[in-house]
Design an enzyme around this catalytic site. Sequence first.
Site, PDB file in Angstrom:
ATOM      1  N   ASP A  33      67.512  48.179  28.073  1.00  0.00           N
ATOM      2  CA  ASP A  33      66.916  46.864  27.825  1.00  0.00           C
ATOM      3  C   ASP A  33      67.884  46.021  26.998  1.00  0.00           C
ATOM      4  O   ASP A  33      68.471  46.489  26.025  1.00  0.00           O
ATOM      5  CB  ASP A  33      65.585  47.020  27.089  1.00  0.00           C
ATOM      6  CG  ASP A  33      64.735  45.768  27.174  1.00  0.00           C
ATOM      7  OD1 ASP A  33      63.655  45.834  27.774  1.00  0.00           O
ATOM      8  OD2 ASP A  33      65.149  44.717  26.637  1.00  0.00           O
ATOM      9  N   ILE A  34      68.028  44.760  27.406  1.00  0.00           N
ATOM     10  CA  ILE A  34      68.983  43.862  26.743  1.00  0.00           C
ATOM     11  C   ILE A  34      68.466  43.367  25.385  1.00  0.00           C
ATOM     12  O   ILE A  34      69.244  42.899  24.553  1.00  0.00           O
ATOM     13  CB  ILE A  34      69.305  42.687  27.702  1.00  0.00           C
ATOM     14  CG1 ILE A  34      70.682  42.093  27.418  1.00  0.00           C
ATOM     15  CG2 ILE A  34      68.235  41.625  27.658  1.00  0.00           C
ATOM     16  CD1 ILE A  34      71.123  41.096  28.490  1.00  0.00           C
ATOM     17  N   GLN A  96      53.745  40.844  30.022  1.00  0.00           N
ATOM     18  CA  GLN A  96      54.758  40.910  31.084  1.00  0.00           C
ATOM     19  C   GLN A  96      55.574  39.620  31.104  1.00  0.00           C
ATOM     20  O   GLN A  96      55.019  38.512  31.106  1.00  0.00           O
ATOM     21  CB  GLN A  96      54.100  41.122  32.456  1.00  0.00           C
ATOM     22  CG  GLN A  96      55.128  41.377  33.562  1.00  0.00           C
ATOM     23  CD  GLN A  96      54.489  41.700  34.914  1.00  0.00           C
ATOM     24  OE1 GLN A  96      53.298  41.510  35.117  1.00  0.00           O
ATOM     25  NE2 GLN A  96      55.306  42.200  35.832  1.00  0.00           N
ATOM     26  N   HIS A 102      58.002  47.501  35.969  1.00  0.00           N
ATOM     27  CA  HIS A 102      58.934  48.334  35.218  1.00  0.00           C
ATOM     28  C   HIS A 102      58.188  49.150  34.168  1.00  0.00           C
ATOM     29  O   HIS A 102      57.148  48.727  33.654  1.00  0.00           O
ATOM     30  CB  HIS A 102      60.029  47.498  34.543  1.00  0.00           C
ATOM     31  CG  HIS A 102      59.515  46.319  33.781  1.00  0.00           C
ATOM     32  ND1 HIS A 102      59.145  45.150  34.396  1.00  0.00           N
ATOM     33  CD2 HIS A 102      59.302  46.135  32.451  1.00  0.00           C
ATOM     34  CE1 HIS A 102      58.727  44.283  33.474  1.00  0.00           C
ATOM     35  NE2 HIS A 102      58.799  44.867  32.286  1.00  0.00           N
ATOM     36  N   HIS A 104      58.781  50.794  30.433  1.00  0.00           N
ATOM     37  CA  HIS A 104      59.630  50.840  29.240  1.00  0.00           C
ATOM     38  C   HIS A 104      59.615  52.270  28.694  1.00  0.00           C
ATOM     39  O   HIS A 104      58.544  52.884  28.595  1.00  0.00           O
ATOM     40  CB  HIS A 104      59.067  49.959  28.132  1.00  0.00           C
ATOM     41  CG  HIS A 104      59.047  48.488  28.420  1.00  0.00           C
ATOM     42  ND1 HIS A 104      59.969  47.625  27.913  1.00  0.00           N
ATOM     43  CD2 HIS A 104      58.181  47.725  29.137  1.00  0.00           C
ATOM     44  CE1 HIS A 104      59.686  46.390  28.289  1.00  0.00           C
ATOM     45  NE2 HIS A 104      58.595  46.414  29.039  1.00  0.00           N
TER      46      HIS A 104
HETATM   47  P1  5GP Z   1      58.172  42.923  29.998  1.00  0.00           P
HETATM   48  O1  5GP Z   1      58.019  41.998  28.837  1.00  0.00           O
HETATM   49  O2  5GP Z   1      58.074  42.188  31.319  1.00  0.00           O
HETATM   50  O3  5GP Z   1      57.310  44.146  29.954  1.00  0.00           O
HETATM   51  O4  5GP Z   1      59.651  43.486  29.876  1.00  0.00           O
HETATM   52  C1  5GP Z   1      60.780  42.854  30.361  1.00  0.00           C
HETATM   53  C2  5GP Z   1      61.947  43.447  29.640  1.00  0.00           C
HETATM   54  O5  5GP Z   1      63.120  43.080  30.346  1.00  0.00           O
HETATM   55  C3  5GP Z   1      62.103  42.922  28.207  1.00  0.00           C
HETATM   56  O6  5GP Z   1      62.046  44.002  27.303  1.00  0.00           O
HETATM   57  C4  5GP Z   1      63.450  42.245  28.226  1.00  0.00           C
HETATM   58  O7  5GP Z   1      64.179  42.448  27.052  1.00  0.00           O
HETATM   59  C5  5GP Z   1      64.145  42.867  29.414  1.00  0.00           C
HETATM   60  N1  5GP Z   1      65.101  42.003  30.050  1.00  0.00           N
HETATM   61  C6  5GP Z   1      64.914  40.699  30.384  1.00  0.00           C
HETATM   62  N2  5GP Z   1      66.028  40.213  30.973  1.00  0.00           N
HETATM   63  C7  5GP Z   1      66.921  41.239  31.023  1.00  0.00           C
HETATM   64  C8  5GP Z   1      68.245  41.346  31.534  1.00  0.00           C
HETATM   65  O8  5GP Z   1      68.850  40.412  32.067  1.00  0.00           O
HETATM   66  N3  5GP Z   1      68.844  42.552  31.420  1.00  0.00           N
HETATM   67  C9  5GP Z   1      68.224  43.624  30.827  1.00  0.00           C
HETATM   68  N4  5GP Z   1      68.913  44.749  30.766  1.00  0.00           N
HETATM   69  N5  5GP Z   1      66.978  43.548  30.342  1.00  0.00           N
HETATM   70  C10 5GP Z   1      66.327  42.367  30.443  1.00  0.00           C
END
Ligand code: 5GP
Length: 144
Positions: A33-34, A96, A102, A104
Amino acid sequence: MPTDKDCLFCRIIAGEIPSQKIYEDERTYAFMDINPASTGHALIIPKEHARDIHDLSPEALAATALSAQKVAAAVRDTVAPDGINLLQCNEPAAGQTVFHFHLHVIPRMEADGLALGWPIVPGDMDAIASLATRLRERLDSKNT
Ligand code: 5GP
Ligand code: ZN
């Protein structure tokens, strides 16, 4: 396998956007994760594009869960956290932000202060039982 050319994670799988890949197999892809919530925070995604848990095929869900188990073991052995959370979010109300399913893998340390918990407040047992009945009926009707 369905993909979406405008989807960030489909573009990561395709190599159009760089990522720190840690694992890949026929159906899944895992990368760091970035914006890590903690050291070792990783994401596991199915290669088929699916918005969320409702959209995902059972086969892709199973494959993603199996890859998450492998990644969690590698994180345990490499980062040596005190614990690990698996987290999966559906829709903005649930946190989300990227609309490609995805999982985590989030390493946790004792008292790390990460806000993933909720207050322990006893529920209304009548309301819980009544909702459980409705859910059982719904699940039973899907199984017949
Ligand atoms: P969500 O909030 O949808 O459950 O998680 C999305 C995750 O994707 C976040 O933790 C965010 O940091 C990660 N993320 C968003 N953009 C990128 C990216 O360009 N590269 C990577 N490696 N992670 C990303
Ligand atoms: Zn996608």
